[in-house]
Design a protein around this motif. Sequence first.
Motif, mmCIF file in Angstrom:
data_model
loop_
_atom_site.group_PDB
_atom_site.id
_atom_site.type_symbol
_atom_site.label_atom_id
_atom_site.label_comp_id
_atom_site.label_asym_id
_atom_site.label_seq_id
_atom_site.Cartn_x
_atom_site.Cartn_y
_atom_site.Cartn_z
ATOM 1 N N LEU A 178 0.832 -1.203 0.000
ATOM 2 C CA LEU A 178 0.000 0.000 0.000
ATOM 3 C C LEU A 178 0.867 1.253 0.000
ATOM 4 C CD1 LEU A 178 -2.703 -1.148 2.583
ATOM 5 C CD2 LEU A 178 -2.957 -1.016 0.104
ATOM 6 N N ARG A 179 0.368 2.303 -0.651
ATOM 7 C CA ARG A 179 1.161 3.524 -0.809
ATOM 8 C C ARG A 179 1.050 4.453 0.399
ATOM 9 N NH1 ARG A 179 -1.864 3.139 -5.315
ATOM 10 N NH2 ARG A 179 -3.135 4.935 -4.681
ATOM 11 N N ASN A 180 -0.170 4.694 0.836
ATOM 12 C CA ASN A 180 -0.394 5.749 1.823
ATOM 13 C C ASN A 180 -0.911 5.259 3.168
ATOM 14 O OD1 ASN A 180 0.268 7.722 -0.169
ATOM 15 N ND2 ASN A 180 -1.807 7.523 -1.020
ATOM 16 N N ALA A 181 -1.452 4.064 3.222
ATOM 17 C CA ALA A 181 -2.028 3.565 4.474
ATOM 18 C C ALA A 181 -0.944 3.356 5.530
ATOM 19 C CB ALA A 181 -2.771 2.260 4.232
ATOM 20 N N VAL A 182 -1.307 3.656 6.771
ATOM 21 C CA VAL A 182 -0.417 3.399 7.907
ATOM 22 C C VAL A 182 -0.776 2.030 8.477
ATOM 23 C CG1 VAL A 182 0.234 4.141 10.229
ATOM 24 C CG2 VAL A 182 -0.207 5.847 8.442
ATOM 25 N N VAL A 183 0.205 1.130 8.584
ATOM 26 C CA VAL A 183 -0.037 -0.221 9.085
ATOM 27 C C VAL A 183 0.606 -0.361 10.458
ATOM 28 C CG1 VAL A 183 0.209 -2.693 8.655
ATOM 29 C CG2 VAL A 183 -0.094 -1.116 6.726
ATOM 30 N N LEU A 184 -0.197 -0.747 11.450
ATOM 31 C CA LEU A 184 0.282 -0.926 12.819
ATOM 32 C C LEU A 184 0.275 -2.406 13.167
ATOM 33 C CD1 LEU A 184 -1.825 1.922 14.487
ATOM 34 C CD2 LEU A 184 0.572 2.030 13.823
ATOM 35 N N HIS A 185 1.356 -2.884 13.767
ATOM 36 C CA HIS A 185 1.440 -4.291 14.181
ATOM 37 C C HIS A 185 0.920 -4.416 15.606
ATOM 38 C CE1 HIS A 185 3.942 -7.668 16.031
ATOM 39 N NE2 HIS A 185 2.964 -8.228 15.351
ATOM 40 N N GLY A 186 -0.153 -5.201 15.777
ATOM 41 C CA GLY A 186 -0.706 -5.406 17.107
ATOM 42 C C GLY A 186 -2.126 -5.920 17.035
ATOM 43 N N SER A 187 -2.755 -6.032 18.206
ATOM 44 C CA SER A 187 -4.114 -6.568 18.300
ATOM 45 C C SER A 187 -5.140 -5.443 18.336
ATOM 46 C CB SER A 187 -4.250 -7.414 19.565
ATOM 47 O OG SER A 187 -5.604 -7.759 19.795
ATOM 48 N N ALA A 188 -6.264 -5.681 17.681
ATOM 49 C CA ALA A 188 -7.353 -4.707 17.700
ATOM 50 C C ALA A 188 -8.028 -4.642 19.070
ATOM 51 C CB ALA A 188 -8.390 -5.067 16.636
ATOM 52 N N LEU A 189 -7.651 -5.549 19.974
ATOM 53 C CA LEU A 189 -8.167 -5.521 21.341
ATOM 54 C C LEU A 189 -7.231 -4.778 22.290
ATOM 55 C CD1 LEU A 189 -9.544 -9.177 21.755
ATOM 56 C CD2 LEU A 189 -10.777 -7.109 21.093
ATOM 57 N N ASP A 190 -6.091 -4.334 21.773
ATOM 58 C CA ASP A 190 -5.106 -3.605 22.579
ATOM 59 C C ASP A 190 -5.446 -2.115 22.541
ATOM 60 O OD1 ASP A 190 -2.883 -2.297 23.635
ATOM 61 O OD2 ASP A 190 -1.471 -3.761 22.844
ATOM 62 N N GLN A 191 -5.819 -1.574 23.699
ATOM 63 C CA GLN A 191 -6.251 -0.184 23.747
ATOM 64 C C GLN A 191 -5.137 0.769 23.320
ATOM 65 O OE1 GLN A 191 -8.756 0.698 27.063
ATOM 66 N NE2 GLN A 191 -8.134 2.842 27.174
ATOM 67 N N LYS A 192 -3.891 0.413 23.627
ATOM 68 C CA LYS A 192 -2.772 1.273 23.236
ATOM 69 C C LYS A 192 -2.632 1.333 21.713
ATOM 70 C CE LYS A 192 -0.002 0.562 27.420
ATOM 71 N NZ LYS A 192 1.262 -0.015 27.977
ATOM 72 N N ILE A 193 -2.833 0.179 21.063
ATOM 73 C CA ILE A 193 -2.747 0.140 19.595
ATOM 74 C C ILE A 193 -3.878 0.965 18.986
ATOM 75 C CG2 ILE A 193 -3.005 -1.356 17.561
ATOM 76 C CD1 ILE A 193 -0.291 -1.604 18.751
ATOM 77 N N LEU A 194 -5.074 0.846 19.565
ATOM 78 C CA LEU A 194 -6.209 1.626 19.070
ATOM 79 C C LEU A 194 -5.938 3.127 19.211
ATOM 80 C CD1 LEU A 194 -9.212 -0.481 20.459
ATOM 81 C CD2 LEU A 194 -8.591 -0.193 18.059
ATOM 82 N N MET A 195 -5.310 3.517 20.329
ATOM 83 C CA MET A 195 -4.994 4.929 20.521
ATOM 84 C C MET A 195 -3.921 5.377 19.527
ATOM 85 S SD MET A 195 -7.111 5.827 22.813
ATOM 86 C CE MET A 195 -6.539 7.458 23.311
ATOM 87 N N GLN A 196 -2.964 4.486 19.237
ATOM 88 C CA GLN A 196 -1.943 4.810 18.226
ATOM 89 C C GLN A 196 -2.587 5.015 16.851
ATOM 90 O OE1 GLN A 196 1.541 2.257 17.946
ATOM 91 N NE2 GLN A 196 1.528 1.938 20.171
ATOM 92 N N ALA A 197 -3.680 4.299 16.608
ATOM 93 C CA ALA A 197 -4.396 4.436 15.337
ATOM 94 C C ALA A 197 -5.285 5.680 15.319
ATOM 95 C CB ALA A 197 -5.237 3.187 15.077
ATOM 96 N N ASP A 198 -5.199 6.477 16.404
ATOM 97 C CA ASP A 198 -5.990 7.716 16.516
ATOM 98 C C ASP A 198 -7.482 7.409 16.418
ATOM 99 O OD1 ASP A 198 -6.211 10.439 16.884
ATOM 100 O OD2 ASP A 198 -6.160 10.894 14.739
#
Length: 458
Positions: A278-298
């Motif tokens: 993907l060109r522009n998408a930001v990809v985060l490594h982690g679980s969708a149940l991890d509140q910290k990851i969700l916060m990183q995803a804004d």
Amino acid sequence: MKVIICGAGRVGYGIAERLAQEGNDVSVIDTQASLISAITETLDVSGHVGHGAHPEVLAKAGADQADMIIAVTLFDEVNMVACQVAHSLFGVPTKIARIRSQSYLAPEYSDLFSRENLPIDVTISPEVEVGKMVLRRISYPGATDVVRFSEDRVVMLAIECMEDCPVVNTQLRQLSELFPDLNATVTGIYRDGHLSVPSSQDELLTGDLAYVVCDRDHTRRTLSLFGHEEQEAARIVIAGGGNIGYFVAKAIEDHQPRTRIKIIENDRERAVLVADKLRNAVVLHGSALDQKILMQADIENADLVVALTNNDQINILGSVMAKKLGCKQNLVLINDPSYQEFTKSLGIDAHINPRAVTISGILQHVRKGRIRAVYAVQHGSAEVIEAEALETSPLVGKPLRETDLPDGVRIGAIYRDKTFIRPDGNTRVKAKDRVVLFAKAEAVRHVEQLFRVSIQFF
């Protein structure tokens, strides 16, 4: 009709259930005896334990008399070989296979499924079909279900009537009088667990789910009329970077470059692969149940979270958590039908059932007559059908008010010469028109008769 189904999983069971209810002779093959036992105990079908691609198993299932084979096992290669054996040894006329791997479906290999190579008449790709459904839902915020017909010019919207819905407690015929230039027709109503086909005297009530067939150019106005003014999402978080998640993200990048996309993927290798593609998408490594990851995803500033992992619990809990953290809307992929019954109480705005999408794609090719498209709603209680009218059809020539339509059928649109026609009592169907209608399950066989090729046609 004699049909053999290879694979007794959720999709195979769903297809067998529909075809058996309609009086077809159905045989189901699966390697798991427990699945065959379950399906034969609950449905009027014959079951055979064995490998769906083995000649002796197909022979026992009656392949020499079969009109169609539908191969929906978990393995692409088994599905393909089952169709090949059914063709080469038994001359089965119609062969349908579910193909998951996208490498088989690449455009440069389009000749693979030709009669000379692998004689498969129809390939169904669940990931692609579900991905397209997700994209349609994103494009029409406020609708709980969206399907397109007739070269994408006719749209079926399922719209919930909220408390502030302007059209409740108004007879449907009055809506036509109040909005004469709106190309939209209410064809079905789901109320208190019951699905009905309304007459022009019926009214919509708060809490109803209305199935509305409309002109593509009138979808926004139709949603607004029902009180839905939701804006299309500009910031989207996708939970799950598998085949469906990647398909959705890539399509949004290609066609809606201004939309911001962030993907959460639990598998590190897959996350790296998706990020490279993907060109522009930001990809985060982690679980969708991890509140910290969700916060990183804004997530608190996101307009929509789309949960597309292969785990229902993660999809449900992750999307509920995302809304608690501030995300405006959620759209969830749910495989298990038992979870779908209480999605609303959990705060899930909309969900997609992959099995229903796949079954609808297959039913399109099972239906008799000039049926061009089929979409099943409410667990198969009804179908939205697009059919081509022939000169010999009893629908052709007379005003619709003089036509003896089967009970449980309502015509939503007629598509003629690339033009949408909203039907009324004076409308006359012409030969070659495409008719989009809503039909309850018990009326489907009558609809098939309306659009079958008569001997007079030849």
